[in-house]
Design a protein around this motif. Structure first.
Motif, short mmCIF file in Angstrom:
data_model
loop_
_atom_site.label_atom_id
_atom_site.label_comp_id
_atom_site.label_asym_id
_atom_site.label_seq_id
_atom_site.Cartn_x
_atom_site.Cartn_y
_atom_site.Cartn_z
N VAL A 101 3.92 13.45 -8.21
CA VAL A 101 5.04 12.62 -8.64
C VAL A 101 6.35 13.12 -8.02
CG1 VAL A 101 6.40 11.86 -10.63
CG2 VAL A 101 3.90 11.98 -10.79
N LEU A 102 6.59 14.44 -8.11
CA LEU A 102 7.82 15.00 -7.54
C LEU A 102 7.78 15.03 -6.02
CD1 LEU A 102 8.29 18.00 -10.02
CD2 LEU A 102 9.45 15.79 -10.06
N THR A 103 6.61 15.32 -5.45
CA THR A 103 6.50 15.38 -3.99
C THR A 103 6.70 14.01 -3.37
OG1 THR A 103 4.93 17.21 -4.24
CG2 THR A 103 5.04 16.14 -2.09
N SER B 172 10.44 12.02 6.06
CA SER B 172 10.04 11.21 4.91
C SER B 172 9.20 10.03 5.37
CB SER B 172 11.29 10.71 4.16
OG SER B 172 12.09 9.88 5.01
N LYS B 173 8.80 9.22 4.40
CA LYS B 173 7.95 8.05 4.59
C LYS B 173 6.52 8.46 4.94
CE LYS B 173 11.47 5.31 3.94
NZ LYS B 173 11.62 4.51 2.70
N MET B 174 5.62 7.45 4.91
CA MET B 174 4.21 7.68 5.17
C MET B 174 3.87 7.49 6.65
SD MET B 174 1.00 5.99 3.16
CE MET B 174 -0.67 6.63 3.36
N ALA B 175 4.67 6.69 7.34
CA ALA B 175 4.46 6.42 8.76
C ALA B 175 5.72 5.78 9.31
CB ALA B 175 3.24 5.53 8.99
N GLU C 212 -2.80 -1.15 -4.43
CA GLU C 212 -1.83 -1.15 -3.33
C GLU C 212 -1.24 0.23 -3.06
OE1 GLU C 212 1.10 -4.08 -4.14
OE2 GLU C 212 -0.32 -5.75 -4.24
N ASN C 213 -0.97 1.00 -4.12
CA ASN C 213 -0.29 2.29 -3.95
C ASN C 213 -1.19 3.49 -4.19
OD1 ASN C 213 1.93 0.24 -5.22
ND2 ASN C 213 2.87 1.59 -3.73
N TRP D 119 7.40 9.00 -0.42
CA TRP D 119 6.00 8.65 -0.17
C TRP D 119 5.62 7.46 -1.06
CZ3 TRP D 119 3.08 10.79 3.59
CH2 TRP D 119 1.71 10.55 3.58
N PRO D 120 5.09 6.38 -0.52
CA PRO D 120 4.90 5.15 -1.31
C PRO D 120 3.62 5.17 -2.16
CG PRO D 120 4.18 4.79 0.94
CD PRO D 120 4.72 6.19 0.90
N GLY D 121 3.53 6.15 -3.07
CA GLY D 121 2.35 6.27 -3.91
C GLY D 121 2.62 5.91 -5.36
N LEU D 122 1.65 6.21 -6.21
CA LEU D 122 1.78 5.88 -7.63
C LEU D 122 2.85 6.73 -8.31
CD1 LEU D 122 -2.01 5.53 -8.59
CD2 LEU D 122 -0.36 3.71 -8.18
N GLY D 123 3.07 7.95 -7.83
CA GLY D 123 4.11 8.79 -8.42
C GLY D 123 5.49 8.19 -8.23
N THR D 124 5.75 7.65 -7.05
CA THR D 124 7.03 6.99 -6.80
C THR D 124 7.21 5.78 -7.70
OG1 THR D 124 7.04 7.74 -4.49
CG2 THR D 124 8.43 5.86 -5.04
N ARG D 125 6.14 4.98 -7.84
CA ARG D 125 6.23 3.81 -8.72
C ARG D 125 6.41 4.20 -10.17
NH1 ARG D 125 4.83 -0.96 -6.21
NH2 ARG D 125 5.89 -1.82 -8.03
N LEU D 126 5.78 5.29 -10.58
CA LEU D 126 5.94 5.76 -11.96
C LEU D 126 7.38 6.13 -12.25
CD1 LEU D 126 4.73 6.65 -14.68
CD2 LEU D 126 4.21 8.86 -13.65
N LEU D 127 8.04 6.83 -11.33
CA LEU D 127 9.44 7.19 -11.53
C LEU D 127 10.34 5.95 -11.52
CD1 LEU D 127 9.80 10.43 -9.38
CD2 LEU D 127 9.78 10.23 -11.87
#
Length: 341
Positions: A283-285, A171-174, A99-100, A291-299
């Motif tokens: 992760v920081l970016t 911000s955001k992806m779209a 998903e991410n 941005w709804p990616g794996l870095g955001t979920r990791l944090l």
């Protein structure tokens, strides 16, 4: 030994060396997640659920077993690409990646494209005109781009281009309407919109992508600039370049056909090494630009002390870096046969 045989042997050796590397990575991740006192369930949900329910969840996830049993279960699950289920939201790491992962892949690929498109020409200019004013400016730019933290560069970019100039989204992806109307085909929003023929949505995603991709690309661009600059400078001093000049070959062709092409060989190798840097910077970016990616979920899992989610995502990142390194080694062996021996 034939050319095909030497390449096959090199690939087999690299794969064999990858096995102990992956084992060490998995072991380090497992031990790091077990340093904190208590189980991941109690660390995440302690104080939110009664002790009886926490004990029941620990038993269901196998955390009441001896540590060595948990370790071998973890290795067996990793071999089958099963990285566990998060404690906070009960989502499997596999579904989380599906998903991410597309958002993180989009950002990292776009950042790599930005780094290559701008880093290679700037490195060529700096190598061609060494010890001049353009070279000095490009070297300072490369050092600043590599040294500046991505979150700091991202905040400055948001302040200048999104708030003050109002050129790009902050911000955001779209935009919400683009995300709401997109059909899911590949879980990569840009590709899904292109499949549906929604070109306005594609342009919307690209606009949202420019700032975070440039911010992350600056981190790697400095490496490419310095690498190309050094190798172009060395190539221009080579005997074969002097011979080409003696034959009357134009300086532009000497630089582009001889010096620059030879300088690209180490760039291919370094691209694989920058995969870890890009993932770490993502992760920081992602956090900076929502941005709804794996870095955001990791944090998110780090903040909620969901060690299963953290362990699963870090394991996945580690395997990706190892796999990319293997691919780059094989490509490098195809480009330069000397690597095989």
């Amino acid at each position: 030994m034939s050319r095909a045989g030497s390449l096959r042997g090199y690939v087999l050796v690299r794969i064999a060396l990858m096995i102990p590397m992956v084992w060490v990575l998995l072991t380090v991740v497992f031990l790091m997640m077990r340093v904190a006192p208590g189980s991941p369930v109690s660390a995440t949900l302690g104080g939110k659920l009664p002790p009886a329910e926490i004990a029941e969840r620990e038993a269901a996830l196998g955390f009441d077993r001896p540590l060595i049993v948990q370790y071998f279960d973890y290795l067996w699950d990793a071999v089958r690409f099963q990285f566990g289920t998060t404690v906070t939201d009960g989502q499997t790491i596999g579904s989380l990646i599906v998903e991410n992962g597309g958002a993180t892949l989009t950002l990292t690929v776009a950042a790599l494209v930005v780094a290559l498109v701008f880093g290679l020409p700037l490195g060529l200019i700096a190598g061609r005109y060494r010890e001049t004013i353009p070279d000095a400016f490009i070297r300072v730019f490369a050092i600043l781009g590599y040294a500046a933290p991505p979150f700091f560069v991202g905040l400055l970019a948001q302040l200048l281009f999104a708030k003050n100039l109002d050129w790009l989204p902050a911000s955001k992806m779209a935009s919400p309407i683009t995300q709401a109307t997109a059909e899911v085909h590949t879980h990569i929003l840009l590709i899904d919109l292109a499949i549906d023929g929604n070109w306005d949505g594609v342009w919307d995603v690209i606009q949202h992508l420019i700032l975070p991709a440039t911010t992350l690309g600056l981190l790697v661009m400095g490496v490419f600039i310095r690498l190309v600059r050094v190798n172009v400078g060395q190539a221009l001093g080579g005997d074969y370049v002097e011979a080409a000049r003696a034959r009357g070959v134009s300086e532009r062709r000497v630089v582009s056909r001889h010096a620059f092409r030879n300088a690209l060989v180490p760039v291919v190798t370094v691209m694989g090494l920058q995969a870890a840097l890009l993932l770490g910077g993502a992760v920081l970016t992602e956090q900076t630009f929502s941005w709804p990616g794996l870095g955001t979920r990791l944090l998110q899992y780090l903040n909620s002390r969901d060690y299963i989610g953290v362990q699963g995502l870090i394991t996945f990142f580690a395997l990706i870096v190892v796999f990319i390194s293997l691919i780059i080694d094989i490509v490098n062996a195809l480009i330069d046969p000397r690597v095989r021996y």
